[in-house]
Write a protein that holds these residues in place. Structure first.
Motif, short mmCIF file in Angstrom:
data_model
loop_
_atom_site.label_atom_id
_atom_site.label_comp_id
_atom_site.label_asym_id
_atom_site.label_seq_id
_atom_site.Cartn_x
_atom_site.Cartn_y
_atom_site.Cartn_z
N CYS A 21 9.47 12.62 -0.57
CA CYS A 21 9.94 13.92 -0.07
C CYS A 21 8.85 14.99 -0.25
CB CYS A 21 11.21 14.33 -0.80
SG CYS A 21 12.07 15.75 -0.07
N ARG A 22 8.17 14.98 -1.39
CA ARG A 22 7.09 15.95 -1.61
C ARG A 22 5.95 15.73 -0.62
NH1 ARG A 22 5.07 16.69 -7.61
NH2 ARG A 22 5.10 14.41 -7.63
N ALA A 23 5.60 14.48 -0.37
CA ALA A 23 4.52 14.19 0.57
C ALA A 23 4.87 14.67 1.97
CB ALA A 23 4.23 12.69 0.58
N LEU A 24 6.15 14.52 2.36
CA LEU A 24 6.59 14.97 3.68
C LEU A 24 6.40 16.47 3.83
CD1 LEU A 24 8.04 14.41 6.38
CD2 LEU A 24 10.20 14.71 5.16
N VAL A 25 6.70 17.21 2.77
CA VAL A 25 6.56 18.66 2.81
C VAL A 25 5.10 19.07 2.81
CG1 VAL A 25 7.07 20.82 1.60
CG2 VAL A 25 8.79 19.00 1.68
N MET A 26 4.31 18.50 1.91
CA MET A 26 2.91 18.91 1.77
C MET A 26 2.06 18.48 2.96
SD MET A 26 2.79 20.76 -0.83
CE MET A 26 1.01 20.99 -0.83
N ASP A 27 2.44 17.41 3.63
CA ASP A 27 1.66 16.92 4.77
C ASP A 27 2.07 17.54 6.09
OD1 ASP A 27 0.33 15.32 2.98
OD2 ASP A 27 1.44 13.49 3.47
N ALA A 28 3.09 18.39 6.08
CA ALA A 28 3.56 19.00 7.33
C ALA A 28 2.47 19.85 7.95
CB ALA A 28 4.81 19.85 7.05
N ASP A 29 2.21 19.63 9.22
CA ASP A 29 1.22 20.41 9.97
C ASP A 29 1.91 21.64 10.53
OD1 ASP A 29 -0.57 21.48 11.82
OD2 ASP A 29 -1.40 19.52 12.34
N VAL A 30 1.71 22.77 9.88
CA VAL A 30 2.44 23.98 10.23
C VAL A 30 2.12 24.44 11.65
CG1 VAL A 30 2.66 26.44 9.69
CG2 VAL A 30 2.68 24.76 7.85
N ASP A 31 0.87 24.35 12.05
CA ASP A 31 0.49 24.79 13.40
C ASP A 31 1.18 23.96 14.48
OD1 ASP A 31 -1.26 26.86 12.57
OD2 ASP A 31 -2.76 25.34 12.07
N ARG A 32 1.32 22.67 14.24
CA ARG A 32 2.03 21.82 15.20
C ARG A 32 3.53 22.10 15.18
NH1 ARG A 32 0.47 15.63 15.02
NH2 ARG A 32 1.87 15.73 16.81
N LEU A 33 4.06 22.43 14.02
CA LEU A 33 5.49 22.77 13.94
C LEU A 33 5.82 23.94 14.85
CD1 LEU A 33 6.39 22.50 10.14
CD2 LEU A 33 6.76 20.83 11.94
N MET A 34 4.93 24.90 14.93
CA MET A 34 5.18 26.10 15.72
C MET A 34 5.25 25.80 17.22
SD MET A 34 5.73 28.48 13.65
CE MET A 34 5.86 29.73 14.92
N LEU A 35 4.81 24.64 17.62
CA LEU A 35 4.86 24.27 19.03
C LEU A 35 6.22 23.71 19.43
CD1 LEU A 35 1.34 22.60 19.41
CD2 LEU A 35 2.03 24.93 20.01
#
Length: 311
Positions: free
Chosen positions: A268-282
């Motif tokens: 769960c921690r890896a999923l959060v820390m590896d999230a690509d924020v710039d891609r999420l915004m798309l």
């Protein structure tokens, strides 16, 4: 410690955190009315969506999503498990059975909030009285956190309470990001939304009492990528998802070891820390928030299996 007592302390932490967060998002949502112009429609249903109770709400109120109905559902509806009154009643019933595990002052303050809801809850349905009422709930919860932190022995029970509060806070943070970032403001035309994007993200921060600390940590504008990065991945802000998961990880060595739970938490921690924020915004915010929430549900199931369920 008996598993029943540990389970109760875990859920006490969750219910207290849930009541405070619910009061906070309702309070901040009301403030946003004054920041938006008339041509932007202001929706109240996202508050129900944040707590994952939209289906139950529509069944109980026949689809009427007016402000008064939503306020009653979130504040005073005892059949809504996520309402403030239900959360505090559950917390009070738990603490009544394990009063020897927590400072007496916590029990007294919880009773004060319980009677406040019973006596003055209906007045909070009107806008003129709501802010003061909700602030009393928030202040009462924060006071109890302070009493627990200052006066409760940091033994096994304290650690279970901390795990429960951390899981609840991480879950609420992802829900607020998911719903508030997408459906808080309903413009009459698509082009009407652009000028108010920053107000929308500012509302996300204020729902989590994060605006001032965001300004301290982030030397940049209030915008989607900066807010997401701060609330998901900041290691120092207590309401960020990463901070909550790290708090659980730091607590685990003080409890009987359970490797499957540790692996679940690490994923769960890896999923959060590896999230690509710039891609999420798309356009991928909802999908990733759903994945994190499923990860938190797995952590909850792991905690329950490791220590609360009978062998």
């Amino acid at each position: 410690m008996l598993s029943r007592v540990a389970d109760n302390l875990y859920w006490f932490g969750r219910y207290l955190q849930r009541a405070e967060n619910t009061a906070r998002i309702v309070n901040v949502h009301g403030h946003l009315i004054f920041d938006l112009p008339r041509q932007v429609e202001f929706g109240w249903l996202p508050l129900v969506q944040i707590l994952g109770q939209e289906e139950q709400f529509r069944e109980r109120y026949n689809g009427d999503s007016g402000e008064a109905q939503i306020m009653r559902f979130l504040l005073l509806d005892e059949q809504n498990p996520a309402s403030i009154i239900s959360s505090l009643q559950h917390a009070r019933e738990i603490l009544r059975t394990i009063r020897e595990c927590a400072p007496r002052e916590v029990w007294e303050r919880l009773n004060d909030l319980h009677y406040l809801l019973q006596e003055k809850g209906d007045k909070a349905l009107s806008r003129s009285k709501r802010q003061e009422f909700l602030q009393q709930i928030i202040d009462g919860a924060l006071l109890m956190y302070g009493m627990i932190g200052a006066n409760m022995s940091t033994d096994v029970g304290y650690h279970f309470l901390r795990i429960g509060a951390s899981i609840e806070q991480a879950d609420m943070t992802t829900r607020i990001i998911d719903v508030r970032s997408s459906s808080l403001i309903k413009p009459k035309a698509a082009e009407d939304l652009a000028p108010f994007q920053n107000i929308q993200w500012m509302g996300v921060l204020r729902s989590l009492m994060a605006y001032q600390m965001f300004r301290r940590h982030v030397r940049g504008r209030v915008n989607g990528p900066n807010v997401l990065r701060f609330l998901l991945q900041n290691r120092e802000f207590p309401r960020s998802v990463t901070y909550c998961l790290n708090a659980i990880s730091q607590t685990l060595p003080r409890l009987p070891p359970d490797r499957p739970l540790q692996r679940t938490l690490d994923r769960c921690r890896a999923l959060v820390m590896d999230a690509d924020v710039d891609r999420l915004m798309l356009g991928g915010i909802s999908e990733v928030m759903d994945e994190i929430q499923l990860g938190l549900a797995d952590v909850h199931a792991g905690v329950s299996k490791a220590w609360f369920q009978a062998a």
